[in-house]
Design a protein around this motif. Structure first.
Motif, PDB file in Angstrom:
ATOM      1  N   ARG A   1       0.822  -1.209   0.000  1.00  0.00           N
ATOM      2  CA  ARG A   1       0.000   0.000   0.000  1.00  0.00           C
ATOM      3  C   ARG A   1       0.866   1.273   0.000  1.00  0.00           C
ATOM      4  O   ARG A   1       0.372   2.369   0.247  1.00  0.00           O
TER       5      ARG A   1
ATOM      6  N   ASN B   1      -4.810  -3.399   5.363  1.00  0.00           N
ATOM      7  CA  ASN B   1      -5.543  -2.527   4.442  1.00  0.00           C
ATOM      8  C   ASN B   1      -6.383  -1.493   5.189  1.00  0.00           C
ATOM      9  O   ASN B   1      -6.453  -0.338   4.775  1.00  0.00           O
ATOM     10  N   TRP B   2      -6.997  -1.910   6.300  1.00  0.00           N
ATOM     11  CA  TRP B   2      -7.734  -0.923   7.107  1.00  0.00           C
ATOM     12  C   TRP B   2      -6.788   0.160   7.633  1.00  0.00           C
ATOM     13  O   TRP B   2      -7.111   1.349   7.615  1.00  0.00           O
TER      14      TRP B   2
ATOM     15  N   ASP C   1      -6.017   2.503   4.872  1.00  0.00           N
ATOM     16  CA  ASP C   1      -7.167   3.368   4.581  1.00  0.00           C
ATOM     17  C   ASP C   1      -7.263   4.503   5.607  1.00  0.00           C
ATOM     18  O   ASP C   1      -7.509   5.662   5.252  1.00  0.00           O
TER      19      ASP C   1
END
Ligand SMILES: *Cc1c(COP(=O)(O)O)cnc(C)c1O
Length: 221
Positions: free
Chosen positions: A105, A184-185, A188
């Motif tokens: 990411r 991923n959270w 984000d």
């Protein structure tokens, strides 16, 4: 001398090289990856044992905390089991997957990844300081601590890093799939720290995930 406070559980579980035979004195806490009650221990070779015993008592320590000592004995016994070896390996495996997710990411990690239970995200290339990121993660139900990175240009109480650890979530039974979701959270949230509706939505998802993986011995209400 080696202080293995953080990694003693990984060493005991065979997931990290041991300093025994290299360092004459080894110190550790008992409450990090060793997963016992709060305390400390000192291992040493014969040459230093008298001096260390005297320094501990009567030098530095008073009354023994027998309840804690019994708890440490239980933790040490558990650390000898195959379950604990699997736990130590899972901590490192989870850390690797979480690190890879964050790298994918676009996050910078100090040391480029993780070989143990810790990940240190270096946010100095991003717009968001460590403290702001850690507080946003906290609102999303993800506890992390803001932390200095090597050669940090910011102050220790307002540093450029966020530090993550996998022992507690591994104790709850989470594995690779959960690490990917969590990574991923986290990405984000850190990319959008002022987006309250996003953060609230993720907080709900984090709670759902935690309910599926209750902390051992803690009933879900
Ligand atoms: C945690 C830690 C200690 C001991 O700290 P506590 O405040 O007793 O938890 C000592 N050395 C290192 C390297 C540590 O990480």
């Amino acid at each position: 001398m080696a202080d293995i406070a953080h990694i003693s559980g990984l060493v005991a579980g065979g997931a990290h090289p041991s300093p025994v035979g290299h360092a004459e004195v080894i110190s550790s806490t008992t409450h990090k990856t060793l997963r016992g009650p709060r305390g400390g221990m000192i291992l040493c070779n014969d040459e230093h044992k008298k001096a260390i015993d005297r320094a501990v008592f009567p030098g530095l320590q008073g009354g023994p905390h027998n309840g804690t000592t019994a708890g440490i004995a239980i933790a040490a016994k558990l650390a000898m089991t195959d379950e604990f070896k699997a736990y130590a390996r899972a901590i490192v495996d989870n850390s690797r997957v979480l690190a890879e997710t964050l790298l994918s990411r676009g996050f910078d990690l100090v040391t480029g990844g993780s070989d143990n239970h810790l990940i240190l995200i270096d946010l100095s290339g991003k717009d968001v300081p460590g403290k702001v990121a850690a507080q946003a993660l906290d609102r999303a139900g993800i506890v992390a601590n803001y932390n200095s990175v090597p050669f940090d240009t910011r102050k220790p109480f307002d540093p450029s890093g966020v530090r993550l650890g996998t022992p507690a979530i591994t104790s709850r039974g989470m594995g690779a799939d959960e690490m990917k979701r969590l990574g991923n959270w986290m990405a984000d949230v850190v990319e959008d720290v002022e987006n309250d509706s996003l953060i609230n939505r993720i907080a709900g998802e984090v709670k759902e995930l935690c309910d599926q993986f209750p902390a051992p011995g803690v009933p879900v209400h």
